[in-house]
Design a protein around this motif. Structure first.
Motif, PDB file in Angstrom:
ATOM      1  N   GLN A 267     -10.090  34.370 -15.893  1.00 52.27           N
ATOM      2  CA  GLN A 267      -8.794  34.606 -16.524  1.00 52.27           C
ATOM      3  C   GLN A 267      -8.748  34.011 -17.924  1.00 52.27           C
ATOM      4  O   GLN A 267      -8.195  34.604 -18.851  1.00 52.27           O
ATOM      5  CB  GLN A 267      -7.684  34.006 -15.658  1.00 52.27           C
ATOM      6  CG  GLN A 267      -7.545  34.671 -14.291  1.00 52.27           C
ATOM      7  CD  GLN A 267      -6.512  33.974 -13.428  1.00 52.27           C
ATOM      8  OE1 GLN A 267      -5.363  33.799 -13.835  1.00 52.27           O
ATOM      9  NE2 GLN A 267      -6.895  33.547 -12.238  1.00 52.27           N
ATOM     10  N   LEU A 272      -6.698  36.995 -20.997  1.00 52.64           N
ATOM     11  CA  LEU A 272      -5.740  37.979 -20.491  1.00 52.64           C
ATOM     12  C   LEU A 272      -4.328  37.658 -20.962  1.00 52.64           C
ATOM     13  O   LEU A 272      -3.619  38.539 -21.457  1.00 52.64           O
ATOM     14  CB  LEU A 272      -5.778  38.004 -18.962  1.00 52.64           C
ATOM     15  CG  LEU A 272      -7.129  38.331 -18.323  1.00 52.64           C
ATOM     16  CD1 LEU A 272      -6.997  38.347 -16.802  1.00 52.64           C
ATOM     17  CD2 LEU A 272      -7.671  39.661 -18.835  1.00 52.64           C
ATOM     18  N   ILE A 305      -1.487  42.763 -15.079  1.00 56.68           N
ATOM     19  CA  ILE A 305      -2.718  42.406 -15.790  1.00 56.68           C
ATOM     20  C   ILE A 305      -3.482  41.331 -15.035  1.00 56.68           C
ATOM     21  O   ILE A 305      -4.720  41.343 -14.998  1.00 56.68           O
ATOM     22  CB  ILE A 305      -2.385  41.948 -17.221  1.00 56.68           C
ATOM     23  CG1 ILE A 305      -1.941  43.152 -18.069  1.00 56.68           C
ATOM     24  CG2 ILE A 305      -3.578  41.259 -17.876  1.00 56.68           C
ATOM     25  CD1 ILE A 305      -1.457  42.779 -19.447  1.00 56.68           C
ATOM     26  N   THR A 306      -2.772  40.415 -14.416  1.00 57.77           N
ATOM     27  CA  THR A 306      -3.450  39.339 -13.685  1.00 57.77           C
ATOM     28  C   THR A 306      -3.723  39.709 -12.227  1.00 57.77           C
ATOM     29  O   THR A 306      -4.374  38.953 -11.520  1.00 57.77           O
ATOM     30  CB  THR A 306      -2.616  38.041 -13.728  1.00 57.77           C
ATOM     31  OG1 THR A 306      -1.313  38.283 -13.207  1.00 57.77           O
ATOM     32  CG2 THR A 306      -2.512  37.540 -15.165  1.00 57.77           C
ATOM     33  N   LEU A 628     -12.870  43.899 -19.843  1.00 59.79           N
ATOM     34  CA  LEU A 628     -11.490  44.296 -20.084  1.00 59.79           C
ATOM     35  C   LEU A 628     -11.261  45.779 -19.790  1.00 59.79           C
ATOM     36  O   LEU A 628     -10.195  46.157 -19.284  1.00 59.79           O
ATOM     37  CB  LEU A 628     -11.094  43.969 -21.524  1.00 59.79           C
ATOM     38  CG  LEU A 628     -10.971  42.478 -21.849  1.00 59.79           C
ATOM     39  CD1 LEU A 628     -10.688  42.267 -23.330  1.00 59.79           C
ATOM     40  CD2 LEU A 628      -9.888  41.821 -21.002  1.00 59.79           C
TER      41      LEU A 628
END
Length: 902
Positions: A267, A272, A305-306, A628
């Motif tokens: 992370q 991110l 996103i996480t 990504l």
């Protein structure tokens, strides 16, 4: 002060804000702390003990208290708010007071402490020997989940959640502090008694709160650790929020395997949410992807996103909705305009459920409810299953919106007790009171004129004072002219004062009319708020649906603006990207075109790509770019590429950069090895591994040996055979491609011009046999004498001549960089960075020389000086039969066992 002491004794770990009239006062140590933190005046008052002692005192006005509480909570303190819970006018003796709320970093609902685009999570932890029970909650939105996980996943989840506060039992507090404080130094840790986390008690607390007979509907009934943590959380909330928890409507099971697993390092390394440079938002994937219009959508984007999806079906459902919105730009633009008018439904609902909502909150809610029918009409053309389902699930709640419209004025005051909230014609009693209040003076003037005409006394007057209220005053010479029901009220020297039944009746209406108006408006407002609370479930559902629709629209807008494409998604083993671009770096370049690159990985044929090239050539950027793109694809987004085919990845691992962890006493090399061990112990064939150097923190031979062995392990261990990109300065590793069939060599192309290098940023097939470290060092601005001396040392190293004086008597070195260790990591440049950018020096070594005086250390990679090797080279395998090959192998085996023929 005795009352204060009792309240303070019940809340020793909090600053007590004690309501006294128009101020909230703090005393003694609290006053000293508040004065220091808030910068307000510290005074003193008599302690009341009779000894003449002064008690330190610091207070803030009631109308500004939220600002001061927010500042204290933002500094990590708890604040207990003690209110007057009875009307001072009706009180006998000391006004009754009680603590109505304890505001903590995790429970705060104050707008000043909450970022609209971020969740404010708090967590509760329950621990047994096997695993951790985790419950996490955002009190400001009502999101409440429970999970069970191991320590590694716990730390990863905490990193993703970034909680403001953790609740643990007193029995486990010391271990929790050791685990959490070094990693999350800004997180507050609060403690509860052990019984709050016992499974039976915790389960009953949850059943009582949700008014159910079983937790099976939440998927949590068999999850002992998660239930214990969630029940402990509710106990804590009852103590701090005093049961103002109506918006906590449900709890959901959370399984980390339902989304892509990313440890803390991944992370961080992929940037991110926060930048490696300064911890801010700029330069992160979130900064590029978040094109949402509502706070709800922004929070959902951050979560997505996480938590990338690991179900191909779920990814394709999102992608289909994004694709439709991407194509229908007219619908997308119209919907975006509507989203700009929406309030934060999730947090408005939470404020209603926690009895904190004011009239302006209800106006914002009413506005949002009026927009929902328009949204449904605007999105009526959508046919994609996900977006159409979200649209159809929106509840219009027309009657509630209409009643709020009818009841509340357009611009109400913040105060709920001073009137001005309710429209005219909403309540008859209120209208009458307003008529009395506004018409009082006119009525008095009319009564005075009427009485003068009736009695013929022109000096008669109707007046008012605070002691006697309203009265009719007549001078003594005119008393004989009075007729009717005049009742004596007061005798004065020259006049007498009277009242009539009519005046008395109107006095009762006029006196306290304003007070009654405030009380009635407040009561009517509370009724309205209760009506809204009855629809909290529907309002929260609308908030979640709007958040997802906003999120999908943002992804469509992102794709349209940045020329992204929809990737092919499946459950296969292939990762194929054509002309992929780094989504963040390409946005940061100014006046330079980003150089795209391809990626081909397949666990069956091309599992590992070894990437060599000099520092600053762009290896690190390329690795992050691939990670990504995969992550974006599994979020449901289009991706920055000409085309892409992505087999679902269950986990992304990164081993990037090098740093000490001094807080835990870990050196650079130990941190590096810890991260590598995590990869080797947890990777699967469905994982994506991004390795940017291994072994730099130790000697060259040790580091190269480890890197070689790690590569072999990932290739040769079926259960760990993850798709891998390995950027390295150890050029010797390119030899692995000749012996391991699923390894391919790549290099980042450069161009040499007059002893200078130009970075082309293009990843090409084939390995690189040089580091170009001296050239890069020269570009970075090292003094010319240092660069020239490095050339001499390099020549000595390549010739394995390490005489103490070298060619100029300067003394030898163990490695080309003078440290005995391997080269550092790539710098900030990338494939899309301006060509020829300067960077840090790399290791300009080609072989692995050793000093004659040093103890001989075997090289793993140079040809062994053995007669069998020469025999093997002379074999013509193309013409040998199987029997001849077996015979030759037998002779070689014998010769290897007895090379001297003895």
């Amino acid at each position: 002060m005795a009352q204060y002491a009792r309240m303070k004794d019940q809340h020793k770990d909090a600053i007590l804000f004690f309501r006294m009239g128009d101020f909230y006062e703090t005393f003694e140590d609290d006053a000293k702390l508040v004065s220091r933190v808030l910068g307000i005046t510290l005074t003193a008052r008599n302690s009341g003990t009779g000894g003449g002692e002064k008690t330190p005192l610091a207070g803030v006005p009631y109308h500004a208290v939220e600002k001061y509480i927010a500042e204290l909570v933002g500094s990590g303190y708890k604040v207990a708010v003690c209110e007057q819970v009875e009307d001072p006018k009706k009180a006998r003796g000391v006004v009754k007071r009680d603590v109505v709320e304890v505001v903590t970093p995790g429970t705060t609902m104050l707008a000043q402490t909450l970022d609209p685009g971020e969740n404010n999570y708090m967590v509760a932890l329950a621990f047994d020997e096997a695993e951790y029970g985790l419950a996490f909650l955002d009190l400001s939105t009502g999101e409440f989940r429970a999970a069970e996980l191991n320590e590694e996943n716990l730390l990863s989840e905490l990193n993703r959640l970034d909680p403001a506060e953790a609740i643990v039992s007193y029995d486990w507090a010391e271990q929790a502090a050791a685990l959490l404080e070094p990693r999350f130094p800004e997180m507050a840790i609060s403690r509860l008694e052990e019984w709050a986390f016992s499974y039976d008690h915790a389960r009953q607390v949850l059943l009582d709160h949700f008014e159910v007979l079983t937790l099976k509907g939440f998927g949590c009934d068999e999850m002992a650790g998660g239930v214990s943590a969630a029940g402990g959380m509710l106990v804590y909330l009852r103590e701090t929020q005093k049961n103002r928890l109506a918006h906590l409507k449900s709890m959901a099971r959370y399984d980390v395997a339902d989304s892509m697993l990313m440890d803390t390092e991944t992370q961080r390394n992929l940037e991110l949410i926060t930048s490696l440079r300064d911890g801010g938002r700029e330069g992160t994937l979130l900064s590029v992807m978040d094109r949402t219009y509502t706070p709800m959508g922004a929070r959902y984007m951050r979560q997505a996103i996480t938590r990338p999806l690991v179900s191909a079906e779920a990814v394709l459902a999102r992608q289909g909705a994004v694709g439709e919105l991407h194509a229908e730009h007219g619908t997308r633009d119209a919907f975006a305009d509507l989203l700009k008018t929406m309030g934060d439904l999730e947090r408005l609902a939470a404020r209603v459920g926690s009895e904190r909502a004011n009239a302006r909150d209800l106006i914002a809610l009413k506005t949002a409810l009026h927009v929902i029918p328009v949204i449904k009409e605007t999105l009526k053309s959508l046919k994609a299953g996900l977006s159409a389902g979200l649209r159809d699930g929106l509840r219009e709640l027309k009657s509630l919106a209409e009643n709020l419209d009818r009841a509340l004025v357009d611009d109400p005051p913040l105060s709920l007790t001073e009137g001005g909230l309710i429209r005219a014609a909403y309540n008859e009693e209120l209208d009458d009171l307003r008529t009395v209040s506004s018409g009082g003076k006119r009525w008095i003037a009319e009564l005075q004129q009427k009485e003068r005409e009736r009695t013929g006394i022109q000096s008669l007057k109707v007046d008012y004072n605070r002691v006697f209220g309203y009265y009719i005053e007549v001078t003594k010479p005119n008393l004989h002219r009075l007729e009717g029901e005049y009742i004596r009220k007061q005798t004065m020297r020259n006049a007498e004062r009277f009242f009539t039944p009519e005046l008395k009746e109107y006095e009762e209406k006029i006196l306290g009319a304003e007070e009654k108006i405030g009380e009635l408006e407040y009561a009517l407002f509370l009724e309205l708020r209760e009506e809204v609370a009855a629809s909290l479930g529907e309002i929260q559902g609308n908030g979640r649906s709007i958040a997802q629709l906003d999120f999908l629209t943002a992804l469509a807008e992102l794709a349209a603006r940045n020329d992204y494409v929809a990737p092919e998604i499946d459950d296969g083993s292939v990762l194929e990207i054509d002309d992929g671009r780094h989504p963040v770096v390409e946005q940061l370049l100014q006046g330079e075109a980003f150089v795209p690159n391809d990626t081909q990985l397949d666990t069956r044929t091309k599992q590992i790509a070894l990437i060599t090239g000099p520092n600053m050539a762009g290896k690190s950027t390329y690795l992050r770019q691939v990670g990504l793109i995969v992550l974006m694809a599994q979020v449901g987004s289009f991706v920055p590429a000409r085309s892409a085919r992505i087999g679902i990845v269950d986990r992304i691992f990164t081993r990037v950069g090098a740093s000490d962890n001094l807080a835990r006493g870990e050196s650079t090399f130990l941190v590096e090895m810890n991260e590598t061990a995590n990869i080797l112990n947890n990777a699967t064939p469905r994982s994506l591994v991004l390795l940017d150097e291994i072994g730099r923190g130790t000697s060259t031979y040790d580091g190269l040996s480890i890197a070689w062995s790690v590569t072999e392990f990932l290739h040769n261990t079926p259960e760990r055979a993850a798709k891998t990109l390995f950027a390295t300065h150890y050029h010797e590793l390119i030899e692995l491609a000749s012996s391991l069939d699923r390894i391919a060599n790549y290099n980042v192309a450069i161009r040499e011009q007059d002893d200078r290098i130009v970075f082309l940023r293009k990843v090409m097939p084939g390995g690189s046999d040089r580091s170009y470290g001296i050239q890069v060092a020269r570009m970075a601005g090292l003094p010319r004498s240092v660069v020239e001396r490095a050339r001499v040392i390099l020549a000595n190293l390549e010739g394995e001549d390490l005489a103490p004086g070298g060619q100029d008597g300067q003394g030898g070195v163990e490695d080309a960089d003078g440290t005995g260790g391997a080269a550092g990591s790539d710098g900030a440049g990338g494939p899309g960075s301006p060509a020829g950018a300067a960077g840090e020096a790399g290791t300009p070594r080609h072989g692995m020389p050793r000093a004659e005086s040093a103890e001989y250390q075997l090289s793993l990679f140079l040809p062994a000086d053995h007669p069998v090797v020469e025999d093997i080279k002379e074999l013509d395998l193309d013409v040998m039969t199987p029997v001849e090959a077996m015979n030759a192998l037998y002779r070689l085996q014998q010769k290897a066992a007895d090379p001297d023929g003895e």
